[in-house]
Scaffold this motif. Structure first.
Motif, PDB file in Angstrom:
ATOM      1  N   LEU A 161      -4.294   3.528   0.378  1.00  0.00           N
ATOM      2  CA  LEU A 161      -2.993   3.947   1.497  1.00  0.00           C
ATOM      3  C   LEU A 161      -4.267   2.997   2.895  1.00  0.00           C
ATOM      4  O   LEU A 161      -5.622   3.426   2.030  1.00  0.00           O
ATOM      5  CB  LEU A 161      -2.739   5.104   2.236  1.00  0.00           C
ATOM      6  N   HIS A 162      -4.099   1.689   2.879  1.00  0.00           N
ATOM      7  CA  HIS A 162      -4.683   0.916   4.307  1.00  0.00           C
ATOM      8  C   HIS A 162      -4.603   0.921   5.628  1.00  0.00           C
ATOM      9  O   HIS A 162      -3.332   0.692   5.693  1.00  0.00           O
ATOM     10  CB  HIS A 162      -5.464  -0.041   3.293  1.00  0.00           C
TER      11      HIS A 162
ATOM     12  N   ILE B 187      -0.728  -0.647   4.710  1.00  0.00           N
ATOM     13  CA  ILE B 187      -0.487  -1.106   3.495  1.00  0.00           C
ATOM     14  C   ILE B 187       0.122  -0.095   2.853  1.00  0.00           C
ATOM     15  O   ILE B 187      -1.388   1.252   2.466  1.00  0.00           O
ATOM     16  CB  ILE B 187      -1.395  -2.330   3.478  1.00  0.00           C
ATOM     17  N   VAL B 188       0.621   0.148   1.633  1.00  0.00           N
ATOM     18  CA  VAL B 188       1.003   1.281   0.914  1.00  0.00           C
ATOM     19  C   VAL B 188       0.819   0.990  -0.819  1.00  0.00           C
ATOM     20  O   VAL B 188       1.545   0.245  -1.510  1.00  0.00           O
ATOM     21  CB  VAL B 188       1.651   2.511   0.323  1.00  0.00           C
ATOM     22  N   PHE B 189      -0.114   1.152  -1.555  1.00  0.00           N
ATOM     23  CA  PHE B 189       0.106   0.277  -2.757  1.00  0.00           C
ATOM     24  C   PHE B 189       0.116   2.044  -3.918  1.00  0.00           C
ATOM     25  O   PHE B 189      -0.274   2.407  -4.356  1.00  0.00           O
ATOM     26  CB  PHE B 189      -1.800  -0.003  -3.516  1.00  0.00           C
ATOM     27  N   PRO B 190       2.188   1.724  -4.136  1.00  0.00           N
ATOM     28  CA  PRO B 190       2.040   3.479  -4.299  1.00  0.00           C
ATOM     29  C   PRO B 190       1.228   3.605  -5.890  1.00  0.00           C
ATOM     30  O   PRO B 190       0.679   5.104  -6.135  1.00  0.00           O
ATOM     31  CB  PRO B 190       3.613   3.152  -4.468  1.00  0.00           C
TER      32      PRO B 190
ATOM     33  N   ALA C 121      -7.949   5.646   2.045  1.00  0.00           N
ATOM     34  CA  ALA C 121      -8.158   6.685   1.366  1.00  0.00           C
ATOM     35  C   ALA C 121      -6.868   6.602  -0.439  1.00  0.00           C
ATOM     36  O   ALA C 121      -6.599   5.612  -0.395  1.00  0.00           O
ATOM     37  CB  ALA C 121      -6.638   7.798   1.808  1.00  0.00           C
ATOM     38  N   GLY C 122      -7.555   7.476  -1.187  1.00  0.00           N
ATOM     39  CA  GLY C 122      -7.398   7.386  -2.370  1.00  0.00           C
ATOM     40  C   GLY C 122      -6.540   8.803  -3.096  1.00  0.00           C
ATOM     41  O   GLY C 122      -6.760   9.595  -2.490  1.00  0.00           O
ATOM     42  N   LEU C 123      -5.203   8.549  -3.206  1.00  0.00           N
ATOM     43  CA  LEU C 123      -3.892   9.634  -2.803  1.00  0.00           C
ATOM     44  C   LEU C 123      -3.656  10.229  -4.636  1.00  0.00           C
ATOM     45  O   LEU C 123      -3.108   9.658  -4.796  1.00  0.00           O
ATOM     46  CB  LEU C 123      -3.313   9.605  -1.569  1.00  0.00           C
TER      47      LEU C 123
ATOM     48  N   ALA D  46       1.294  11.977   5.256  1.00  0.00           N
ATOM     49  CA  ALA D  46       1.549  10.080   5.905  1.00  0.00           C
ATOM     50  C   ALA D  46       2.342   9.425   5.318  1.00  0.00           C
ATOM     51  O   ALA D  46       2.806   8.835   5.511  1.00  0.00           O
ATOM     52  CB  ALA D  46       0.256  10.162   6.432  1.00  0.00           C
ATOM     53  N   LEU D  47       2.122   9.706   3.768  1.00  0.00           N
ATOM     54  CA  LEU D  47       2.530   8.950   2.333  1.00  0.00           C
ATOM     55  C   LEU D  47       4.307   9.101   2.732  1.00  0.00           C
ATOM     56  O   LEU D  47       4.831   8.028   2.316  1.00  0.00           O
ATOM     57  CB  LEU D  47       1.942   9.559   0.785  1.00  0.00           C
ATOM     58  N   VAL D  48       5.229  10.276   2.845  1.00  0.00           N
ATOM     59  CA  VAL D  48       6.418  10.377   2.587  1.00  0.00           C
ATOM     60  C   VAL D  48       6.687   9.433   3.640  1.00  0.00           C
ATOM     61  O   VAL D  48       7.831   9.011   4.073  1.00  0.00           O
ATOM     62  CB  VAL D  48       6.922  12.152   1.652  1.00  0.00           C
TER      63      VAL D  48
END
Length: 330
Positions: A61-62, A87-90, A137-139, A199-201
């Motif tokens: 996530l950025h 921006i999210v890289f799933p 962040a790396g999730l 935040a991701l959801v």
């Protein structure tokens, strides 16, 4: 900005299938539980560029809080982000962040050599140009819960600043996480982990609604039979399904169903069904006090021995060991 790399199409929907895409995308969100987070704050001035490696079992996530930047991925059109964009890289694909799309970057591991989950970092690059500030962040998520459908999501998903503002809870959570003076105290890392999970959801929810309205963005949504099968597996996994009965339920031959499923989902229907059953079994063992003897029937196994063997093959340990291991870790 919206979902990247797709064109918009209007979808023809029949009354019977009105809720299926929503059900499918809702089910896709349910397993998303983070196991760890590494977060960092970037304060950079042009010229700058940083190359991020591909991450395994990790969404990235950025969130841009000031200035602008470019995101570049192999084989994809560069994306221009401005302050307030997310921006999210799933699936954590490799990408470059920079002040200019054609700039050569430093490897991320050169500027942040240690990125262990549960820790934080900072990047500062001094230059003579414009300032950009980001929360990155790396999730890390449980790989066993990442379905083939999740793995099929587009490489990058973007919410522009206006879209973020329309999600007040997401906006406020991101701002809190990005704050340089974020409170530190007992339980901070657990709170941070759950805040990033939320935040991701919250970010994926509007993006997935957009995918549902644009089937070209997620090819499986274009195929009514496979889409229905995925919803049935996600929500009715305890039923005694076979490949033949699934195919009949969606009005396809076994061979056509199996081939289309593998092509669109990336795995066989049998493996996808097993994955869903194992995911629910693990949840029941770790999040509930349901007797272990009652778990097999709850996830579609008539034989306790068959369930035991399947669970051990899938996770590398018995159901009892799994429950005990989670309890010991807690």
């Amino acid at each position: 900005m919206g979902t990247q790399g797709t064109d918009r199409h209007v979808r023809n929907r029949t009354p019977r299938n009105d809720t299926e895409p929503d059900d499918l995308l809702s089910e896709l969100l349910k397993p998303l539980r983070l196991t760890g987070v590494f977060d960092s704050r970037w304060n950079v001035r042009a010229p700058w560029a940083i190359e991020g490696d591909a991450e395994q079992s990790c969404a990235v996530l950025h969130y841009l809080t000031e200035g602008d930047c470019w995101i570049t991925g192999a084989g994809h059109t560069p994306l221009h982000l401005r302050a307030g964009d997310l921006i999210v890289f799933p699936t954590g694909v490799a990408h470059r962040l920079s002040d200019s799309p054609d700039r050569t970057g430093l490897p991320l591991k050169a500027v942040l050599p240690e990125r262990q989950p549960g820790t934080s970092g900072e990047i500062r690059i001094d230059g003579t140009g414009a300032v950009s500030k980001l929360l990155c962040a790396g999730l890390h998520y449980d790989a066993s819960a990442a379905t083939g459908l999740y793995q099929a999501l587009p490489w990058a998903l973007v919410l522009d600043g206006a879209q973020v503002d329309r999600e007040p809870l997401l906006r406020d959570t991101l701002r809190l996480l990005a704050a340089p003076d974020r409170p530190v105290g007992p339980g901070d890392r657990l709170i941070t982990l759950r805040a990033f999970e939320m935040a991701l959801v919250l970010a994926l929810r509007p993006l997935l609604r957009e995918l549902a309205a644009s089937p070209a963005a997620l090819p499986v949504l274009r195929h009514p039979g496979i889409r229905r099968a995925l919803v049935m597996i996600a929500t009715r996994f305890a039923e005694p399904w076979t490949i033949d009965s699934l195919a009949r339920e969606v009005g396809m031959s076994r061979s056509a169903f199996t081939a289309a499923f593998r092509e669109l989902v990336g795995e066989s229907p049998a493996r996808h069904l097993t994955a869903r059953r194992m995911q629910e079994a693990a949840r029941l063992l770790t999040e509930t006090s349901l007797p272990q003897s009652a778990v097999p029937a709850r996830v579609g196994y008539q034989s306790a021995v068959g369930f035991h063997l399947a669970f051990r093959k899938w996770y590398g340990r018995t159901p009892g060991e799994h429950r005990a291991g989670v309890a010991d870790a807690a």
